[in-house]
Scaffold this motif. Structure first.
Motif, PDB file in Angstrom:
ATOM      1  N   ARG A 291     -12.619  -0.618  -4.474  1.00 35.30           N
ATOM      2  CA  ARG A 291     -12.495  -0.217  -3.071  1.00 35.30           C
ATOM      3  C   ARG A 291     -13.357  -1.073  -2.156  1.00 35.30           C
ATOM      4  N   LYS A 292     -14.338  -1.795  -2.737  1.00 32.72           N
ATOM      5  CA  LYS A 292     -15.242  -2.625  -1.939  1.00 32.72           C
ATOM      6  C   LYS A 292     -14.958  -4.114  -2.102  1.00 32.72           C
ATOM      7  N   ASP A 293     -13.996  -4.478  -2.892  1.00 24.11           N
ATOM      8  CA  ASP A 293     -13.689  -5.881  -3.163  1.00 24.11           C
ATOM      9  C   ASP A 293     -12.238  -6.167  -2.788  1.00 24.11           C
ATOM     10  N   PRO A 294     -11.994  -6.891  -1.679  1.00 23.19           N
ATOM     11  CA  PRO A 294     -10.596  -7.181  -1.294  1.00 23.19           C
ATOM     12  C   PRO A 294      -9.835  -7.997  -2.328  1.00 23.19           C
ATOM     13  N   SER A 295     -10.540  -8.781  -3.156  1.00 19.71           N
ATOM     14  CA  SER A 295      -9.839  -9.578  -4.167  1.00 19.71           C
ATOM     15  C   SER A 295      -9.239  -8.725  -5.277  1.00 19.71           C
ATOM     16  N   SER A 296      -9.599  -7.451  -5.331  1.00 18.61           N
ATOM     17  CA  SER A 296      -9.040  -6.562  -6.355  1.00 18.61           C
ATOM     18  C   SER A 296      -7.600  -6.168  -6.050  1.00 18.61           C
ATOM     19  N   ARG A 297      -7.070  -6.648  -4.943  1.00 18.19           N
ATOM     20  CA  ARG A 297      -5.690  -6.303  -4.589  1.00 18.19           C
ATOM     21  C   ARG A 297      -4.700  -6.839  -5.614  1.00 18.19           C
ATOM     22  N   LYS A 298      -5.053  -7.943  -6.268  1.00 19.28           N
ATOM     23  CA  LYS A 298      -4.128  -8.523  -7.247  1.00 19.28           C
ATOM     24  C   LYS A 298      -4.031  -7.687  -8.513  1.00 19.28           C
ATOM     25  N   TYR A 299      -4.976  -6.750  -8.706  1.00 17.14           N
ATOM     26  CA  TYR A 299      -4.929  -5.885  -9.888  1.00 17.14           C
ATOM     27  C   TYR A 299      -4.259  -4.545  -9.614  1.00 17.14           C
ATOM     28  N   GLN A 300      -3.769  -4.342  -8.397  1.00 16.96           N
ATOM     29  CA  GLN A 300      -3.142  -3.066  -8.065  1.00 16.96           C
ATOM     30  C   GLN A 300      -1.851  -2.860  -8.848  1.00 16.96           C
ATOM     31  N   THR A 301      -1.426  -1.610  -8.915  1.00 17.91           N
ATOM     32  CA  THR A 301      -0.268  -1.231  -9.718  1.00 17.91           C
ATOM     33  C   THR A 301       0.992  -1.234  -8.866  1.00 17.91           C
ATOM     34  N   LEU A 302       2.042  -1.809  -9.421  1.00 17.62           N
ATOM     35  CA  LEU A 302       3.363  -1.768  -8.796  1.00 17.62           C
ATOM     36  C   LEU A 302       4.281  -0.934  -9.683  1.00 17.62           C
ATOM     37  N   ASP A 303       4.828   0.118  -9.123  1.00 17.05           N
ATOM     38  CA  ASP A 303       5.753   0.997  -9.827  1.00 17.05           C
ATOM     39  C   ASP A 303       7.161   0.424  -9.654  1.00 17.05           C
ATOM     40  N   PHE A 304       7.660  -0.211 -10.696  1.00 18.52           N
ATOM     41  CA  PHE A 304       8.965  -0.881 -10.617  1.00 18.52           C
ATOM     42  C   PHE A 304       9.994  -0.107 -11.415  1.00 18.52           C
ATOM     43  N   ARG A 305      11.155   0.127 -10.786  1.00 18.74           N
ATOM     44  CA  ARG A 305      12.260   0.829 -11.447  1.00 18.74           C
ATOM     45  C   ARG A 305      13.557   0.094 -11.145  1.00 18.74           C
ATOM     46  N   LEU A 306      14.369  -0.013 -12.178  1.00 20.89           N
ATOM     47  CA  LEU A 306      15.657  -0.681 -12.002  1.00 20.89           C
ATOM     48  C   LEU A 306      16.600   0.174 -11.171  1.00 20.89           C
ATOM     49  N   ARG A 307      17.447  -0.480 -10.431  1.00 19.74           N
ATOM     50  CA  ARG A 307      18.399   0.211  -9.574  1.00 19.74           C
ATOM     51  C   ARG A 307      19.768   0.247 -10.240  1.00 19.74           C
ATOM     52  N   HIS A 308      20.641   1.044  -9.664  1.00 16.24           N
ATOM     53  CA  HIS A 308      21.985   1.219 -10.223  1.00 16.24           C
ATOM     54  C   HIS A 308      22.954   0.116  -9.806  1.00 16.24           C
TER      55      HIS A 308
END
Length: 452
Positions: A291-308
């Motif tokens: 929360r105090k390091d802007p460079s940690s944005r690259k480690y954030q989680t992306l919830d990816f789901r396939l579409r129909h």
């Protein structure tokens, strides 16, 4: 005896019945195509069997593939009748091949819910399957006519094999409240699952833990008594967390090839598990505050789901579709415990030419190796920007933009595939699905605190 075919490897299948018609037996197994798909699948997929293939209400039984050591032989026997006695004489024996894999059906199949009824109490049972299954084109009048009530459960029992149940009165401990009646059945609570340590819920106020809970340290000491190699595995994971402060459990398993039973003891001693927030389902090293390091944005989680769209979703296996997969039984830990299956590259990395291993999967932004996402991560947050409770250090709608780019790559990879077995289906839903960060879909990562 001819031994020329000993190098020929075969797959055996023990059919739970007397086979008088080969075609009907193969139909009960889903056909030759289904048998081939199960055998060639990379995961431990089980083979389903239904004694009534045309009846969708019949619950299948599943057979798992086991290692075997056997030889398939073809024996010719000559029968000669002498009076009331039949004499058999072996004429020739031929080795057909060596059987190293065997499918066995060992689950219960006696209990079924079928659409049957009796007109009278002593009348015969009749099947009403044609009344429930649609046939041809029905008009709206079909929906307005009265119909019999036929609601069946998903399964007769949760367990496929008989088990022994230990009856005890300590399953629901009593509340420690003096002003309540301790004998009341309403004064019972269910015992907590897993550990008694409360998982960390992401927020912008509370400080992150800087050291592990004493429960995890004690658990590690107990495990060392029966697993001397735990210290070596501990140092391997510790070195990874020093190089990179935030990891997913699957990514560590992919790089270290360590067993999950060991990581469940090691990870809580080195990192804190993020149950919610921008780093959801990730392990953050003790002493590091993203929360105090802007460079940690690259480690954030992306919830990816396939579409129909264009039938792409039907080409990838669903995580929830686990009824035909073998479930590993729980075992007490021993030093000779079997190694867990390896993590595929598509589970932790996304790049052009690689498709996800599941329809719903969590990625870290730094592991999405496509130019569009790398360009978004390269942009620094504006001065004075604070960490957001939901999207962290990234701008609004970043997740939606990245999903659009990723889905385009997945669609191009699947449609350009040279696999002749791949079939395309017509779109069965909207172009996009719900990918909200507030969704409560089951995580794709094992939760240590919620583990049984």
């Amino acid at each position: 005896m001819e031994r020329n075919n000993l190098d020929r490897e075969l797959v055996g299948l023990l059919f739970p019945g007397i086979v008088k018609n080969d075609d009907k037996a193969i139909a009960c197994l889903g056909g030759i195509r289904n048998i081939s798909n199960v055998y060639s699948s990379a995961g431990r997929k089980r083979l389903g069997l239904s004694f009534q293939p045309e009846n969708p209400f019949v619950r299948k039984i599943f057979g798992a593939s086991k290692r075997a050591a056997g030889v398939l032989m073809k024996v010719k026997v000559k029968k000669v009748r002498e009076g009331d006695v039949i004499k058999r004489e072996v004429i020739s024996t031929t080795v057909v091949g060596c059987v190293k894999t065997m499918f066995r059906f060992e689950s219960m199949c006696d209990f079924q819910y079928l659409p049957v009824h009796r007109e009278t109490s002593d009348g015969p049972m009749t099947c009403d399957l044609e009344k429930y299954l649609p046939c041809g084109t029905d008009t709206l009048d079909f929906m307005l006519q009265p119909a019999p009530l036929f609601l069946i459960p998903a399964s007769f029992t949760r367990f496929e094999r008989p088990i022994g149940y230990a009856y005890t009165d300590k399953k629901y401990p009593e509340r420690a409240s003096p002003d309540r009646d301790r004998e009341s059945v309403h004064n019972k609570i269910r015992s907590l699952r897993g550990t008694q340590v409360t998982p960390y819920i992401f927020n912008l106020i509370d400080d992150l833990p800087t050291e592990p809970h004493e429960f995890y340290l004690k658990q590690r000491e107990q495990r060392l008594e029966c697993q001397p190699t735990l210290n070596q595995e501990f140092e391997i994971v510790k070195k990874l967390l020093e190089e990179r402060p935030i990891w997913s459990l699957n990514l560590i398993r992919y790089h270290t090839k360590l067993r999950l039973v060991s990581l469940k003891v090691i990870m809580p001693c080195l990192a804190v598990y993020m149950k919610t927030g921008p780093w959801r389902s990730m392990w953050v090293r003790y002493g590091y505050d993203p929360r105090k390091d802007p460079s940690s944005r690259k480690y954030q989680t992306l919830d990816f789901r396939l579409r129909h769209a264009a039938g792409v979703r039907s080409m990838i296996m669903s995580r929830e579709d686990t009824t035909d997969r073998e479930r590993q039984p729980k075992r007490k830990f021993t030093e000779t415990a079997p190694v867990n299956e390896e993590i595929a590259e598509g589970t932790v990395y996304f790049r052009p030419g690689i498709t996800p291993t599941q329809r719903h999967i969590f990625y870290q932004y730094c592991d999405i190796q496509i130019p569009e996402v790398e360009e978004i991560l390269a942009a620094e947050p504006p001065p004075g920007y604070m960490c957001h409770l939901k999207r962290g250090w990234l701008p609004a709608n970043t997740d939606e933009i990245c999903r659009d780019h990723m889905f385009r790559y997945v669609k191009d990879t699947l449609f350009n595939s040279n696999n002749p077995e791949m079939k395309y289906e017509a779109p069965s839903g909207s172009e996009s699905e719900s990918n909200s960060e507030d969704d409560t879909t089951v995580n794709d990562v094992d939760d240590i605190e919620d583990s049984k």
